[in-house]
Design a protein around this motif. Structure first.
Motif, PDB file in Angstrom:
ATOM      1  N   ILE A 177      84.215  74.784   7.448  1.00 13.17           N
ATOM      2  CA  ILE A 177      83.256  74.986   8.541  1.00 13.17           C
ATOM      3  C   ILE A 177      83.512  73.922   9.610  1.00 13.17           C
ATOM      4  CG2 ILE A 177      80.799  74.906   9.177  1.00 13.17           C
ATOM      5  CD1 ILE A 177      80.161  76.059   6.442  1.00 13.17           C
TER       6      ILE A 177
ATOM      7  N   ARG B 241      77.281  76.335  -0.500  1.00 20.85           N
ATOM      8  CA  ARG B 241      76.273  75.398  -1.033  1.00 20.85           C
ATOM      9  C   ARG B 241      76.845  74.442  -2.094  1.00 20.85           C
ATOM     10  NH1 ARG B 241      74.356  77.986   2.758  1.00 20.85           N
ATOM     11  NH2 ARG B 241      72.687  79.524   2.564  1.00 20.85           N
ATOM     12  N   CYS B 242      78.024  73.887  -1.800  1.00 23.55           N
ATOM     13  CA  CYS B 242      78.622  72.981  -2.769  1.00 23.55           C
ATOM     14  C   CYS B 242      78.074  71.565  -2.633  1.00 23.55           C
ATOM     15  CB  CYS B 242      80.138  72.960  -2.596  1.00 23.55           C
ATOM     16  SG  CYS B 242      80.668  72.086  -1.112  1.00 23.55           S
ATOM     17  N   SER B 243      77.604  71.217  -1.444  1.00 31.49           N
ATOM     18  CA  SER B 243      77.004  69.919  -1.107  1.00 31.49           C
ATOM     19  C   SER B 243      78.026  68.812  -0.815  1.00 31.49           C
ATOM     20  CB  SER B 243      75.990  69.447  -2.152  1.00 31.49           C
ATOM     21  OG  SER B 243      76.622  68.953  -3.295  1.00 31.49           O
ATOM     22  N   ALA B 244      79.303  69.125  -0.740  1.00 34.20           N
ATOM     23  CA  ALA B 244      80.296  68.089  -0.428  1.00 34.20           C
ATOM     24  C   ALA B 244      80.010  67.439   0.930  1.00 34.20           C
ATOM     25  CB  ALA B 244      81.696  68.683  -0.433  1.00 34.20           C
TER      26      ALA B 244
ATOM     27  N   PRO C  71      84.884  73.022   1.654  1.00 32.79           N
ATOM     28  CA  PRO C  71      85.884  73.911   1.044  1.00 32.79           C
ATOM     29  C   PRO C  71      86.100  75.197   1.822  1.00 32.79           C
ATOM     30  CG  PRO C  71      83.836  73.959  -0.202  1.00 32.79           C
ATOM     31  CD  PRO C  71      83.693  72.875   0.812  1.00 32.79           C
ATOM     32  N   VAL C  72      85.172  75.540   2.713  1.00 33.68           N
ATOM     33  CA  VAL C  72      85.354  76.772   3.496  1.00 33.68           C
ATOM     34  C   VAL C  72      85.617  76.443   4.973  1.00 33.68           C
ATOM     35  CG1 VAL C  72      84.135  78.368   1.986  1.00 33.68           C
ATOM     36  CG2 VAL C  72      82.837  76.990   3.589  1.00 33.68           C
TER      37      VAL C  72
ATOM     38  N   PHE D 283      82.121  71.794  11.582  1.00 40.31           N
ATOM     39  CA  PHE D 283      80.790  71.222  11.838  1.00 40.31           C
ATOM     40  C   PHE D 283      80.652  70.643  13.233  1.00 40.31           C
ATOM     41  CE2 PHE D 283      80.711  71.166   7.255  1.00 40.31           C
ATOM     42  CZ  PHE D 283      79.401  71.460   6.976  1.00 40.31           C
TER      43      PHE D 283
ATOM     44  N   CYS E  63      79.118  78.954   4.219  1.00 39.65           N
ATOM     45  CA  CYS E  63      78.717  77.927   3.238  1.00 39.65           C
ATOM     46  C   CYS E  63      78.496  78.492   1.843  1.00 39.65           C
ATOM     47  CB  CYS E  63      77.447  77.247   3.733  1.00 39.65           C
ATOM     48  SG  CYS E  63      76.807  76.038   2.576  1.00 39.65           S
TER      49      CYS E  63
END
Ligand code: SF4
Length: 491
Positions: free
Chosen positions: A393, A329-332, A390-391, A395, A327
């Motif tokens: 993850i 931490r972009c918050s998207a 963007p990375v 989820f 992460c």
């Protein structure tokens, strides 16, 4: 100016916030917050889509970012040692912190050694995570937030509810009230008759903060990236307050999670393309600061980086959960999440809300607490977060994995009804004679409930389960009996 026992506004507290299901119910009743969140997340979502679609190789960039982060995770020990060496050679003092207490003590000790009793802060998730402001307050050191949204949260005695926009749950009328009521208690007051016009509010914040910037001898920040081969600390922000903190004070202390290290500047390029488009829907980050050591006459003359673990190595140890450390931490993921949009950030009970909070919090803090065990269930598993991250993850995979662990943890000493049922089923299936005994009972039940749905029956224990399912009464004959009767002659 009114005197207060504390140096800084007393914040809200995560302590006592109930587990997610209960906290979410209370937050759902807050219509004002739901309206504010809907408006803000819808706007940012649309901007993100526009900016991402402008980049032809967006998906390749996401894949590259995920692969770089995974490589870092696989060789984290090597990259950290390399980063420490390069930073030390460049003139940065590197500290290692096992947990929040270690990191907080290091920051306070540096401030005391400098004879400093107040610091200016750049917005940072990691200092929220370790509750640094409260620790400094207890040590007699005032920590002033300088990011506009963080300032609103701090002056409002509030808690952040979004990674990027901590005051997303507040509208401008509320902000005006907070500024008018609180600013004068902690520095320059808001102008009399201030309205809720954004320009007036921003000007009040600018003037209030300016005197703190000009006075500050020490700044505290987080860090977005550390480049291992050059020993460069990279901090990105949007308002310019961070640049003030990074250039005016003589001492800069940056608390950085150990997962923030990147191998090289070429790798950084990928993230500087992905981050602003994913977070604020901007093509470029407005302020990107690089510090490779100190330079006489330019910026901080004493630079400290605290490399923080605080549970990260536990996350790393779990091959199925460790992707959460990618992460940036972009918050998207927050802005797209239908659950977050309705309940807001406070229901998650920690500074990390939304989908990333649901997978990172329980891994960083462990599953001992009821709140942590509830978080992996704070999702519809719709997978929208998988698509925007963007990375990349995964989820939903991690959520299911953590749900499994949470259930295992919970039931280790308290078997549930479902487990008892499964145990019974195992006994039945283990032996043909057991099955025949149960079939006799089931045929009898089939005759009693003949042609009826079980949902409406007052059946003990299973009643609640059956209410939501269409289950017919058991058959009055077994499959073997049916076969013998209908197919036996055709063999
Ligand atoms: S998990 Fe992905 S989408 Fe969410 S904040 Fe982190 S990088 Fe952004």
């Amino acid at each position: 100016m009114t005197t207060t026992a504390r140096r800084t506004p007393e914040p809200g507290t995560w302590l006592g916030i109930p587990a997610f299901p209960e906290a979410a119910k209370a937050e759902l009743a807050n219509d004002q917050q739901r309206g504010n969140l809907r408006h803000a997340t819808t706007t940012i979502r649309a901007k993100r889509v526009t900016r991402a679609s402008e980049v032809d190789d967006w998906e390749d960039l996401r894949t590259a970012a995920a692969q770089i982060k995974d490589r870092v995770a696989r060789h984290l020990d090597d990259y950290l040692i390399q980063a420490e060496k390069a930073m030390t050679e460049a003139g940065i003092t590197v500290h290692w912190a096992r947990d929040a207490a270690d990191a907080n003590a290091i920051v306070a000790d540096i401030a005391k050694a400098k004879g400093v009793d107040e610091v200016v802060k750049i917005k940072s998730m990691v200092t929220q995570e370790i509750d640094l402001n409260e620790h400094l307050e207890a040590e007699g050191i005032a920590a002033w937030e300088t990011d506009l949204a963080e300032l609103i949260v701090q002056l409002g005695h509030d808690l952040p509810s979004h990674i990027l926009v901590p005051a997303i749950h507040r509208n401008r009328t509320e902000v005006r009230e907070i500024f008018a009521r609180e600013m004068g208690l902690y520095g320059r007051p808001a102008p009399e008759n201030i309205t809720d016009e954004p320009a007036e509010l921003a000007e009040a914040a600018r003037l209030h903060l300016r005197e703190k910037f000009l006075r500050a001898k020490m700044a505290v920040s987080g860090g977005n990236f550390i480049v291992a081969d050059t020993g460069t600390l990279v901090i990105v922000e949007s308002e310019g307050n961070g640049r003030m903190c990074l250039t005016l004070p003589e001492t800069l202390v940056s608390v950085v999670g150990i997962e923030k290290v990147l191998p090289s500047l070429q790798d950084l390029e990928v993230f500087l393309k992905l981050l602003p488009r994913s977070s604020t829907g901007e093509r470029m980050n407005p302020y990107t600061s690089f510090w490779t050591g100190v330079t006489p006459g330019d910026g901080p003359q004493d630079l400290h980086v605290i490399l923080l673990d605080n549970g990260r190595t536990n996350v790393l140890a779990d091959p199925e959960g460790r992707a959460a450390l990618r992460c940036i931490r972009c918050s998207a993921c927050l802005n797209i999440c239908p659950v977050y949009e309705r309940v807001g950030g406070h229901a998650y009970g920690s500074p990390y809300p939304g989908p990333i909070g649901a997978i990172l919090g329980p891994q960083l803090r462990g599953l001992e607490g009821e709140n942590e065990r509830a978080l992996p269930f704070a999702s519809t598993l719709c997978g929208a977060c998988n698509d925007v991250c963007p990375v990349k993850i995964p989820f939903t995979d991690i959520l299911v994995h953590l749900r499994h662990k949470a259930v295992e943890h919970k039931t280790a000493h308290h078997p549930t009804g479902e487990q008892a049922l499964m145990k019974g089923a195992a006994w039945v299936m283990a032996d043909g004679s057991h099955l025949a005994t149960v079939q006799t009972g089931s045929r009898l039940a089939g005759r009693i409930f003949k042609n009826r749905w079980l949902g409406k029956m007052p059946i003990p224990l299973a009643g609640r389960w059956l209410r939501a399912r269409d289950v017919e009464a058991p058959p009055t004959q077994t499959f073997r009996q049916w076969w013998k009767k209908n197919q036996g002659d055709h063999r």
